[in-house]
Design an enzyme around this catalytic site. Structure first.
Site, PDB file in Angstrom:
ATOM      1  N   PHE A 134       0.856  -1.187   0.000  1.00  0.00           N
ATOM      2  CA  PHE A 134       0.000   0.000   0.000  1.00  0.00           C
ATOM      3  C   PHE A 134       0.887   1.231   0.000  1.00  0.00           C
ATOM      4  O   PHE A 134       1.736   1.394   0.881  1.00  0.00           O
ATOM      5  CB  PHE A 134      -0.947   0.035   1.204  1.00  0.00           C
ATOM      6  CG  PHE A 134      -1.888   1.209   1.141  1.00  0.00           C
ATOM      7  CD1 PHE A 134      -3.021   1.164   0.346  1.00  0.00           C
ATOM      8  CD2 PHE A 134      -1.610   2.383   1.834  1.00  0.00           C
ATOM      9  CE1 PHE A 134      -3.876   2.264   0.239  1.00  0.00           C
ATOM     10  CE2 PHE A 134      -2.459   3.485   1.731  1.00  0.00           C
ATOM     11  CZ  PHE A 134      -3.588   3.420   0.942  1.00  0.00           C
ATOM     12  N   ASP A 147       9.206   2.560   1.954  1.00  0.00           N
ATOM     13  CA  ASP A 147       8.029   3.291   2.406  1.00  0.00           C
ATOM     14  C   ASP A 147       7.850   2.962   3.881  1.00  0.00           C
ATOM     15  O   ASP A 147       7.367   1.891   4.241  1.00  0.00           O
ATOM     16  CB  ASP A 147       6.814   2.861   1.569  1.00  0.00           C
ATOM     17  CG  ASP A 147       5.514   3.514   2.046  1.00  0.00           C
ATOM     18  OD1 ASP A 147       5.487   4.052   3.173  1.00  0.00           O
ATOM     19  OD2 ASP A 147       4.521   3.456   1.298  1.00  0.00           O
ATOM     20  N   LYS A 178       2.448   9.404   8.525  1.00  0.00           N
ATOM     21  CA  LYS A 178       1.614   9.062   9.687  1.00  0.00           C
ATOM     22  C   LYS A 178       2.048   9.644  11.040  1.00  0.00           C
ATOM     23  O   LYS A 178       1.543  10.662  11.461  1.00  0.00           O
ATOM     24  CB  LYS A 178       1.448   7.542   9.760  1.00  0.00           C
ATOM     25  CG  LYS A 178       0.608   7.008   8.591  1.00  0.00           C
ATOM     26  CD  LYS A 178       0.053   5.642   8.838  1.00  0.00           C
ATOM     27  CE  LYS A 178      -1.088   5.315   7.893  1.00  0.00           C
ATOM     28  NZ  LYS A 178      -0.693   4.834   6.564  1.00  0.00           N
TER      29      LYS A 178
END
Ligand SMILES: *Cc1c(COP(=O)(O)O)cnc(C)c1O
Length: 397
Positions: free
Chosen positions: A137, A222, A251
């Site tokens: 993702f 990532d 995040k």
């Protein structure tokens, strides 16, 4: 306003892209959040790995309030000390050299992809292939959903950008077969989060690094979900002893204030010049003031060691639950405070039952309960959530 009125407004006015749970949250405190009726929930989702310092951490609140009182935003046409400080902290923590701030994970990855493409084109015109993993993702923009190795995120949005190919995660033979001198970059999560908390074999990422070296391809990690102390190291790549050319963060980076970043080595960053990339909001003073608090607190070894210890404790409790419900729990996996419990059936109803008993947990990939709590959790918090889980699981046997 009643909850029902809020649901009605939302149904009428908000784009219905989220499958929301029916509670209206009002405020938070540490590892807990409260709904509009004052009902208290223990929060083991933490805004999806965002609230690393929990809710309303006094130092974070103060830094944001102070900065808001001074200056919320200024253009990137000028300098600010808070931005320079945040960038310095990130280069020190990562061992990489140049930081760029955006506002989200997708934007961080978008920037990393742009940088990788430009770097690769500086080597050869044909060098453009970007390889990512199945079940990965990477975000929701057109380029990052193309990088995301899951067709469900791509369907209906074509034509997609060219040059993306996919390999099974944790399978070095498949990657070796696909790579060539045309490969510009390999982009991976060091632990797949959204895809179901998949931890690769310890040697996998080392071998990926070797293949990237062989073909002069960049390795992009990532770490939007796995970074900022999540695994017990500041970056999860440290756990595997493998250094990327570019790493992306978002995040948890500012503890809840929107921010994203990519960090690159000097060699790679050197292809970007004034005008090649930019952002109006990226790295603004408010976000950077928040990030500086997070980086100071989470970047500390003692803090990280505690994340590791709490992760081990929680994992052992989840493994005990697995032994108690062997037909329902297939596997427990993860590192630090990114933990997954794979079930033999869909998990959404279990999440709902936990919610009724005042625990917020998450299910990803359909049947994996995912735990990404604030990094400040204690054993008592972990026990509270695991006890609730043990209470609700019998009805799903
Ligand atoms: C959440 C996430 C993203 C996307 O971040 P947004 O801020 O939602 O754009 C990208 N990559 C990974 C690994 C993520 O977990």
């Amino acid at each position: 306003m009643t909850d029902e009125q809020i649901y009605e407004k939302d149904a009428r006015d908000y784009l219905p892209v989220f499958a929301r749970y029916k509670i209206v949250l009002d405020h938070g405190d540490g590892v807990y959040v409260y709904d509009t009726h004052g009902k208290k929930y223990i929060d083991f989702l933490g805004g999806i790995a965002v609230n690393v310092l929990g809710h309303n951490h006094p130092q974070l609140v103060k830094a944001v309030a102070d900065q808001a009182g001074k200056m919320i935003h200024c253009s990137n046409l000028y300098y600010t000390q808070v931005q320079a400080d945040a960038a310095e902290k990130l280069t020190k923590l990562s061992g990489l050299n140049k930081v760029f701030f955006g506002n989200s994970g997708a934007e961080a990855n978008e920037g990393a992809i742009k940088l990788a493409r430009k770097y690769a084109h500086s080597i050869g015109a044909e060098k453009s292939q970007i390889i990512t993993a199945i079940h990965s993702f990477h975000g929701r923009t057109i380029a990052t959903l193309t990088a995301t190795g899951q067709p469900k995120y791509q369907e209906g949005f074509g034509p997609l950008p060219e040059g993306f190919d996919y390999v099974p995660y944790n399978n070095i033979e498949a990657l070796e077969k696909l790579m060539s001198n045309k490969t510009a970059a390999v982009m991976l999560e060091p632990i797949q989060g959204e895809g179901g908390v998949h931890v690769p074999d310890s040697a996998y990422l080392t071998k990926v690094r070797e293949l990237c070296n062989k073909y002069d391809a960049l390795l992009i990690f990532d770490e939007i979900q796995t970074g900022i102390g999540r695994s017990g190291k500041f970056f999860t790549y440290e756990k595997f002893g493998v250094k990327p050319d570019i790493v992306t963060l978002a995040k948890g980076l500012a503890g809840g204030v929107p921010i994203g970043a990519f960090i690159a080595s000097d060699k790679v960053a050197a292809v970007f010049h004034a005008g090649d990339h930019g952002s109006t909001f990226g790295g603004n003073p408010l976000a950077c003031a928040a990030a500086n608090v997070v980086l100071d607190l989470v970047g500390d070894d003692k803090f990280l060691n505690n994340v590791e210890a709490m992760g081990e404790y929680m994992k052992s409790r989840l493994e005990k639950i697995q032994k108690k419900f062997p037909d329902l729990v297939k596997e427990v996996r993860g590192m630090g405070l990114i933990l997954g419990m794979e079930l033999t059936k869909p998990g959404r109803d279990i999440v709902n039952s936990c919610l009724e008993k005042n625990a917020i947990i998450n299910c990803t990939a359909g049947n994996v309960l995912r735990f990404v709590p604030p990094l400040i959790v204690t054993k008592e918090h972990i026990d509270e959530v695991c006890d609730i889980l043990e209470e609700v699981l019998p009805e799903f046997k």
